[in-house]
Design an enzyme around this catalytic site. Structure first.
Site, mmCIF file in Angstrom:
data_model
loop_
_atom_site.group_PDB
_atom_site.id
_atom_site.type_symbol
_atom_site.label_atom_id
_atom_site.label_comp_id
_atom_site.label_asym_id
_atom_site.label_seq_id
_atom_site.Cartn_x
_atom_site.Cartn_y
_atom_site.Cartn_z
ATOM 1 N N SER A 79 0.875 -1.176 0.000
ATOM 2 C CA SER A 79 0.000 0.000 0.000
ATOM 3 C C SER A 79 0.910 1.223 0.000
ATOM 4 C CB SER A 79 -0.828 -0.012 1.286
ATOM 5 O OG SER A 79 -1.449 1.234 1.493
ATOM 6 N N TYR A 122 -1.628 -0.986 10.593
ATOM 7 C CA TYR A 122 -1.666 -1.340 9.160
ATOM 8 C C TYR A 122 -0.369 -0.896 8.489
ATOM 9 C CZ TYR A 122 -3.564 -1.290 4.313
ATOM 10 O OH TYR A 122 -3.801 -1.480 2.964
HETATM 11 N N1 LIG Z 1 -8.621 -0.740 -1.527
HETATM 12 C C1 LIG Z 1 -7.591 0.070 -1.300
HETATM 13 O O1 LIG Z 1 -7.715 1.301 -1.374
HETATM 14 C C2 LIG Z 1 -6.232 -0.520 -0.991
HETATM 15 C C3 LIG Z 1 -5.141 0.350 -0.982
HETATM 16 C C4 LIG Z 1 -3.874 -0.150 -0.693
HETATM 17 C C5 LIG Z 1 -3.709 -1.499 -0.437
HETATM 18 N N2 LIG Z 1 -4.781 -2.320 -0.448
HETATM 19 C C6 LIG Z 1 -4.549 -3.751 -0.162
HETATM 20 O O2 LIG Z 1 -5.175 -4.542 -1.141
HETATM 21 C C7 LIG Z 1 -5.424 -5.842 -0.600
HETATM 22 C C8 LIG Z 1 -6.820 -6.268 -0.990
HETATM 23 O O3 LIG Z 1 -7.761 -5.395 -0.394
HETATM 24 P P1 LIG Z 1 -9.094 -4.894 -1.129
HETATM 25 O O4 LIG Z 1 -9.020 -3.433 -1.199
HETATM 26 O O5 LIG Z 1 -9.359 -5.677 -2.333
HETATM 27 O O6 LIG Z 1 -10.162 -5.197 0.037
HETATM 28 P P2 LIG Z 1 -11.372 -6.241 0.150
HETATM 29 O O7 LIG Z 1 -12.308 -6.071 -0.992
HETATM 30 O O8 LIG Z 1 -11.890 -6.081 1.531
HETATM 31 O O9 LIG Z 1 -10.646 -7.648 -0.005
HETATM 32 C C9 LIG Z 1 -9.885 -8.202 1.038
HETATM 33 C C10 LIG Z 1 -9.677 -9.674 0.741
HETATM 34 O O10 LIG Z 1 -8.870 -10.220 1.787
HETATM 35 C C11 LIG Z 1 -9.501 -11.410 2.273
HETATM 36 N N3 LIG Z 1 -9.228 -11.600 3.685
HETATM 37 C C12 LIG Z 1 -9.475 -10.734 4.708
HETATM 38 N N4 LIG Z 1 -9.167 -11.293 5.876
HETATM 39 C C13 LIG Z 1 -8.719 -12.553 5.583
HETATM 40 C C14 LIG Z 1 -8.257 -13.643 6.380
HETATM 41 N N5 LIG Z 1 -8.210 -13.573 7.719
HETATM 42 N N6 LIG Z 1 -7.883 -14.774 5.751
HETATM 43 C C15 LIG Z 1 -7.939 -14.876 4.401
HETATM 44 N N7 LIG Z 1 -8.360 -13.892 3.606
HETATM 45 C C16 LIG Z 1 -8.742 -12.742 4.195
HETATM 46 C C17 LIG Z 1 -10.988 -11.199 2.013
HETATM 47 O O11 LIG Z 1 -11.639 -12.451 1.863
HETATM 48 P P3 LIG Z 1 -12.512 -13.246 2.947
HETATM 49 O O12 LIG Z 1 -13.299 -12.237 3.717
HETATM 50 O O13 LIG Z 1 -13.345 -14.155 2.103
HETATM 51 O O14 LIG Z 1 -11.533 -13.990 3.781
HETATM 52 C C18 LIG Z 1 -10.970 -10.472 0.683
HETATM 53 O O15 LIG Z 1 -10.917 -11.392 -0.372
HETATM 54 C C19 LIG Z 1 -5.175 -5.721 0.908
HETATM 55 O O16 LIG Z 1 -3.911 -6.288 1.208
HETATM 56 C C20 LIG Z 1 -5.138 -4.226 1.146
HETATM 57 O O17 LIG Z 1 -4.321 -3.875 2.237
HETATM 58 C C21 LIG Z 1 -6.041 -1.869 -0.724
#
Ligand SMILES: NC(=O)c1ccc[n+]([C@@H]2O[C@H](COP(=O)([O-])OP(=O)(O)OC[C@H]3O[C@@H](n4cnc5c(N)ncnc54)[C@H](OP(=O)(O)O)[C@@H]3O)[C@@H](O)[C@H]2O)c1
Length: 267
Positions: free
Chosen positions: A142, A155
């Site tokens: 991130s 985080y």
């Molecule tokens: N969206 C942003 O603005 C942003 C910015 C920078 C970085 N990121 C990073 O991008 C990545 C994906 O996030 P996203 O934005 O796509 O959010 P999201 O839509 O909430 O997706 C998060 C994913 O992580 C899985 N997850 C959460 N807790 C888990 C656990 N205990 N075990 C296994 N899987 C788990 C969830 O699946 P289940 O609930 O089915 O387990 C889901 O598939 C993350 O690492 C986040 O830090 C996002």
């Protein structure tokens, strides 16, 4: 996107939602064979059915919160198609709470989920990549892996730790033809803020304005695939926006960014 991903076996964690889900659709459309992981099997099944070639998608449910239990999952993943070409470490949760009000348990939980789970899976997969003299680790860090702003201490710490670990790994395994790409996304429109942990590990449960205004996940997936193909080291993913400027400032004029940071309360 030519045939770079055609027939490649790609394991994506966090594939039931957001960035991981969008990557699954885009990679399947590019001919990849996929292993999709997260906790919620029904959501993984939904994503599988949305992929261009569902028959080339295997599901491997797992919980990244219990890093010590993950090692055995790697053998299961390799069995799915007989090998793995690209591992996309992407599953995780974010945070919205001040240091003074955040229980230590929240820090430990995010370290386990957003950092140690990646380390355990990587260590277990590394011998496979070394034996094949090929492999690519892709890590969703991130912008918070490079900077610090209010309400993200746990985080940001976990994401910063990923950079330390994977920068060292990149240097260690370059001679084995193993690549490491650390993605530094800005705001991407996903459900991430709904599940953000707060002071006591309960989810925030509401959308964030910044995330809602972020880059759509399908466009992020395209940027990510270009970065993977190029073998980029640390690409920014997202709109041209404040986060991108923040990254530049921390590199070029860190003092300036440090003075701005107190005002950057997440919306
Ligand atoms: N969206 C942003 O603005 C942003 C910015 C920078 C970085 N990121 C990073 O991008 C990545 C994906 O996030 P996203 O934005 O796509 O959010 P999201 O839509 O909430 O997706 C998060 C994913 O992580 C899985 N997850 C959460 N807790 C888990 C656990 N205990 N075990 C296994 N899987 C788990 C969830 O699946 P289940 O609930 O089915 O387990 C889901 O598939 C993350 O690492 C986040 O830090 C996002």
């Amino acid at each position: 996107m030519d045939n770079y991903f055609n027939n490649k076996v790609i394991w994506i964690t966090g594939a039931s939602s957001g960035i991981g889900e969008a990557l699954a659709y885009a990679m399947s459309a590019s001919g990849a064979k996929l292993i999709l992981s997260s906790r919620r099997l029904p959501e993984l099944e939904r994503v599988k059915q949305g992929c261009k070639v569902p028959e080339q998608v295997q599901l491997l449910p797992l919980d990244l919160s219990y890093a010590d239990l993950l090692e055995g999952m790697v053998a299961e993943a390799i069995k799915c198609f007989g090998g793995i070409d690209i591992m996309v470490h992407n599953g995780g949760v974010t945070q919205r709470s001040l240091v003074i009000e955040t229980e230590i348990e929240v820090h430990r939980r995010l370290m386990e989920l957003d950092y140690f789970s990646y380390v355990v899976l990587t260590r277990a997969l590394l011998p496979h990549f070394i034996a094949r003299k090929a492999g690519h680790f892709v890590i969703t860090s991130s912008v918070m892996g490079k900077i610090g702003t209010p309400m993200r201490s746990a985080y940001a710490a976990a994401k910063h730790a990923l950079h330390g670990f994977f920068d060292c790994l990149r240097a260690e395994v370059a001679a084995n033809n193993i690549k490491v790409t650390i993605l530094t996304p800005g705001y991407i429109r996903t459900n991430i803020s709904l599940y953000a942990v707060t002071n006591n590990a309960y989810g925030l449960g509401k959308p964030s304005e910044n995330i809602e205004n972020g880059l759509p996940a399908d466009r992020a997936a395209k940027q990510i695939m270009k970065a993977i193909k190029r073998g980029s080291f640390e690409p920014y993913i997202g709109k041209f926006s404040g986060e991108r400027i923040a990254l530049w400032l921390t590199r070029l004029a860190p003092g300036v960014f440090t003075r701005i940071a107190p005002k950057l309360i997440p919306k």
